[in-house]
Design a protein around this motif. Structure first.
Motif, PDB file in Angstrom:
ATOM      1  N   ARG A 158       0.851  -1.185   0.000  1.00  0.00           N
ATOM      2  CA  ARG A 158       0.000   0.000   0.000  1.00  0.00           C
ATOM      3  C   ARG A 158       0.891   1.240   0.000  1.00  0.00           C
ATOM      4  NH1 ARG A 158      -3.614   1.489   5.345  1.00  0.00           N
ATOM      5  NH2 ARG A 158      -3.382   3.750   5.172  1.00  0.00           N
ATOM      6  N   GLY A 159       0.499   2.252  -0.760  1.00  0.00           N
ATOM      7  CA  GLY A 159       1.236   3.508  -0.796  1.00  0.00           C
ATOM      8  C   GLY A 159       2.173   3.661  -1.968  1.00  0.00           C
ATOM      9  N   VAL A 160       2.466   2.585  -2.705  1.00  0.00           N
ATOM     10  CA  VAL A 160       3.395   2.707  -3.828  1.00  0.00           C
ATOM     11  C   VAL A 160       2.723   3.478  -4.966  1.00  0.00           C
ATOM     12  CG1 VAL A 160       2.727   0.535  -4.957  1.00  0.00           C
ATOM     13  CG2 VAL A 160       5.055   1.423  -5.237  1.00  0.00           C
ATOM     14  N   ASP A 161       3.522   4.250  -5.703  1.00  0.00           N
ATOM     15  CA  ASP A 161       3.013   5.024  -6.840  1.00  0.00           C
ATOM     16  C   ASP A 161       2.533   4.091  -7.946  1.00  0.00           C
ATOM     17  OD1 ASP A 161       4.257   8.085  -6.501  1.00  0.00           O
ATOM     18  OD2 ASP A 161       5.457   6.506  -5.564  1.00  0.00           O
ATOM     19  N   SER A 162       1.542   4.546  -8.692  1.00  0.00           N
ATOM     20  CA  SER A 162       1.012   3.730  -9.780  1.00  0.00           C
ATOM     21  C   SER A 162       2.084   3.417 -10.821  1.00  0.00           C
ATOM     22  CB  SER A 162      -0.174   4.441 -10.448  1.00  0.00           C
ATOM     23  OG  SER A 162       0.221   5.710 -10.951  1.00  0.00           O
ATOM     24  N   TYR A 163       3.017   4.357 -11.067  1.00  0.00           N
ATOM     25  CA  TYR A 163       4.038   4.126 -12.089  1.00  0.00           C
ATOM     26  C   TYR A 163       5.175   3.230 -11.590  1.00  0.00           C
ATOM     27  CZ  TYR A 163       6.999   7.755  -9.892  1.00  0.00           C
ATOM     28  OH  TYR A 163       7.757   8.492  -9.020  1.00  0.00           O
ATOM     29  N   LEU A 164       5.156   2.890 -10.282  1.00  0.00           N
ATOM     30  CA  LEU A 164       6.188   2.019  -9.719  1.00  0.00           C
ATOM     31  C   LEU A 164       5.630   0.684  -9.232  1.00  0.00           C
ATOM     32  CD1 LEU A 164       8.145   4.714  -7.667  1.00  0.00           C
ATOM     33  CD2 LEU A 164       8.965   3.550  -9.727  1.00  0.00           C
ATOM     34  N   VAL A 165       4.318   0.480  -9.373  1.00  0.00           N
ATOM     35  CA  VAL A 165       3.701  -0.717  -8.816  1.00  0.00           C
ATOM     36  C   VAL A 165       4.184  -1.992  -9.500  1.00  0.00           C
ATOM     37  CG1 VAL A 165       1.646  -0.779 -10.296  1.00  0.00           C
ATOM     38  CG2 VAL A 165       1.487  -1.577  -7.928  1.00  0.00           C
ATOM     39  N   ALA A 166       4.684  -1.893 -10.709  1.00  0.00           N
ATOM     40  CA  ALA A 166       5.171  -3.072 -11.438  1.00  0.00           C
ATOM     41  C   ALA A 166       6.580  -3.471 -11.027  1.00  0.00           C
ATOM     42  CB  ALA A 166       5.142  -2.800 -12.942  1.00  0.00           C
ATOM     43  N   TYR A 167       7.150  -2.782 -10.018  1.00  0.00           N
ATOM     44  CA  TYR A 167       8.547  -3.032  -9.653  1.00  0.00           C
ATOM     45  C   TYR A 167       8.687  -3.348  -8.161  1.00  0.00           C
ATOM     46  CZ  TYR A 167       9.081  -0.605 -14.104  1.00  0.00           C
ATOM     47  OH  TYR A 167       8.968  -0.227 -15.409  1.00  0.00           O
ATOM     48  N   PRO A 168       8.109  -4.454  -7.688  1.00  0.00           N
ATOM     49  CA  PRO A 168       8.289  -4.810  -6.277  1.00  0.00           C
ATOM     50  C   PRO A 168       9.745  -5.217  -6.003  1.00  0.00           C
ATOM     51  CG  PRO A 168       6.540  -6.113  -7.321  1.00  0.00           C
ATOM     52  CD  PRO A 168       7.309  -5.444  -8.413  1.00  0.00           C
ATOM     53  N   LEU A 169      10.177  -5.036  -4.769  1.00  0.00           N
ATOM     54  CA  LEU A 169      11.474  -5.565  -4.370  1.00  0.00           C
ATOM     55  C   LEU A 169      11.500  -7.087  -4.547  1.00  0.00           C
ATOM     56  CD1 LEU A 169      12.067  -3.613  -1.031  1.00  0.00           C
ATOM     57  CD2 LEU A 169      13.416  -3.365  -3.121  1.00  0.00           C
TER      58      LEU A 169
END
Length: 509
Positions: free
Chosen positions: A105-116
């Motif tokens: 929760r809280g991750v930007d929409s443009y970064l959601v495809a890049y989980p650790l």
């Protein structure tokens, strides 16, 4: 600074359970995930493939007792490709054959495809031995949360179970040095009370990795001659930077960009903790004049230990690539510090034994009316001014390269994180000669002239005969020769002092 850590191993008995398999949403585009009005993920997500045998295998596990606040979402098409790529098997006989990932929760929409990488299900890990273990691990439901006491009195902290029964954990003392981080689970509840009166000061249910305060710090001001203290400080910083013999790069700094996965993790943490009581005043009233806390607030968001370790290990790889063959070790990670309108940071160098090579990470900024440049002096003491955007990193030799932000922050806010490294097991690194292969310091760059505008930064406004100097030379065209030059820059770009009395900070808050 001492931060005490206690692991909470009590069973999460009060979390909502499902009597049968849970229904999940199916999305084919990550844009269809739930985002809030600021385009940040509004819920924790447990994502898994919708198609093939994996969908059914994982959905059979979703009746497992605890999802720790995660919404199950089956992904297909572009969404599945973005999260799992070629990892979705055409045949699978067990859930351990299938990919899954938890999205913060809280991750930007443009970064959601890049989980650790740590967020993915990996049955080879001990903590992922079963799918249920994966959901209960730090990849998903297990989090770390900190509590800071500024209530004015020592308290006691309790964990509360599903039957509303309180379990005493420990005394909850005051100020940042007594911060208590607890390893717990999303959905767990905590209460802080006065041990004498039973008065409740805090009731909180954990929703994410984070930290929060009871009350807030007050930076007490005393009457002081600010100009005199700054002048003395600049003289001392100039002397300190001359003590470092060793260098690592031609200029002493460079710029780059964070990998998307670690940036996404930082952004989610910042977004979830960006407001009080998670964001608190940094304790500056006993730390000198490096930050002008007497004129404007300087806020701070403490980072949990486990998250800090993940970030620093990943950032070490980034810094190691910049440094080259000299192997480095992590020494510190500090932040997140949020500067507010009017903030200034004096020119300084960092701790000589531990802060050989470092990173500044801009995590967030907003509503600036002018760029807030980081000022860095190269190995020839020429001033550079670097513009940063969220996700930008500045590599710098922080015990040698003088750096600061003397111009007041023009409006808005600016949140940074700082991480530091040195050559492995070598606190005396600064007194040694450069090893073979170290880039030569760039001293002579020939004639330089201003070809751009006086307020153009990081755009090559100053042109030198040697282009290796890069695009960040300051249009002020300053080459420092003493602490007086650092002091004069501070005077020239800040608010003017109309008389002697205005140079002193007031005792009033």
């Amino acid at each position: 600074m001492i931060r005490l850590l206690k692991y909470l191993t009590l069973a999460p008995s009060f979390l909502v359970c499902s009597a049968g398999a849970l229904n999940s949403n199916v999305v084919s585009n990550l844009a269809d995930l739930p985002f809030d009005e600021n385009n940040h993920l509004s819920a924790h997500i447990l994502a898994y493939p919708a198609s093939g045998p994996c969908g059914a295998l994982i959905e059979a596990k979703l009746h497992a007792p605890f999802l720790y606040g995660h919404d199950p979402v089956a992904v297909e098409g572009e969404a599945a490709e973005a999260l799992f790529g070629s990892r979705i098997p055409s045949e699978a006989s067990a859930v351990s054959d299938c990919p899954a990932v938890c999205l913060d929760r809280g991750v930007d929409s443009y970064l959601v495809a890049y989980p650790l990488p740590e967020k993915y299900y990996n049955p080879e890990k001990d903590s992922h031995e079963t799918f249920e273990n994966f959901v209960a691990s730090k990849s998903c439901g297990r989090v770390e949360f900190g509590f800071i006491n500024y209530s004015g009195t020592d308290l006691a902290l309790y964990w509360v179970n599903g039957a509303n029964v309180e379990t005493y954990m420990y005394p909850f003392l005051q100020k940042e040095r007594n911060t208590r981080f607890v390893t717990t689970f999303i959905g767990h509840k905590f209460v802080a009370k006065d041990p004498e009166t039973g008065m409740v000061f805090l009731e909180h249910t954990v929703e994410f990795n984070g930290v929060m305060g009871i009350g807030n710090h007050i930076n007490y001001h005393r009457e002081r001659d600010i100009r005199k203290e700054v002048k003395q400080t600049m003289s001392g910083e100039w002397t300190k930077h001359l003590q470092v013999k060793r260098t690592f790069s031609a200029l002493g700094f460079d710029t780059g960009r964070l990998p998307n996965d670690i940036f996404g993790s930082m952004r989610a943490f910042y977004y979830n903790n960006r407001k009080p009581p998670n964001r608190l005043l940094e304790e500056w009233d006993s730390k000198g004049v490096y930050v002008n806390y007497w004129e404007t607030d300087c806020n701070f968001i403490q980072i949990p230990w486990e998250l800090k370790f993940i970030w620093q290990e990943r950032l070490k790889d980034v810094v190691q690539e910049w440094v080259g063959e000299t192997e480095i070790e992590q020494t510190d990670l500090y932040g997140m510090r949020q500067y507010e309108a009017g903030a200034r940071l004096l020119t300084h160098v960092d701790r000589i034994t531990t802060h050989a090579v470092s990173l500044i990470v801009n995590v967030a900024q907003g509503n600036l009316t002018d760029p807030w440049t980081v000022e860095v002096y190269d190995h020839a003491n020429r001033l550079h001014e670097v513009v940063m955007e969220p996700g930008t990193i500045v590599y710098y030799e922080s015990a040698k390269a003088l750096h600061g932000r003397n111009s007041p922050l023009a409006g808005g806010f600016y949140a940074n994180l700082f991480t530091h490294y040195r050559p492995i097991s070598d606190p005396m690194w600064y007194s040694k000669d450069n090893p073979e292969g170290t880039p030569e310091p760039l001293i002579d760059v020939g004639k330089c002239e201003l070809v751009g505008k006086p307020n153009e930064y990081s755009q090559g406004a100053v042109k030198c005969e040697n282009d290796a100097i890069g695009p960040h030379l300051s249009p002020k065209m300053i080459t420092a020769t003493s602490g007086d030059d650092l002091y004069n820059l501070w005077l020239s770009v800040g608010p003017s002092f109309e008389d002697e009395e205005s140079a002193a900070a007031s005792d009033e808050l």
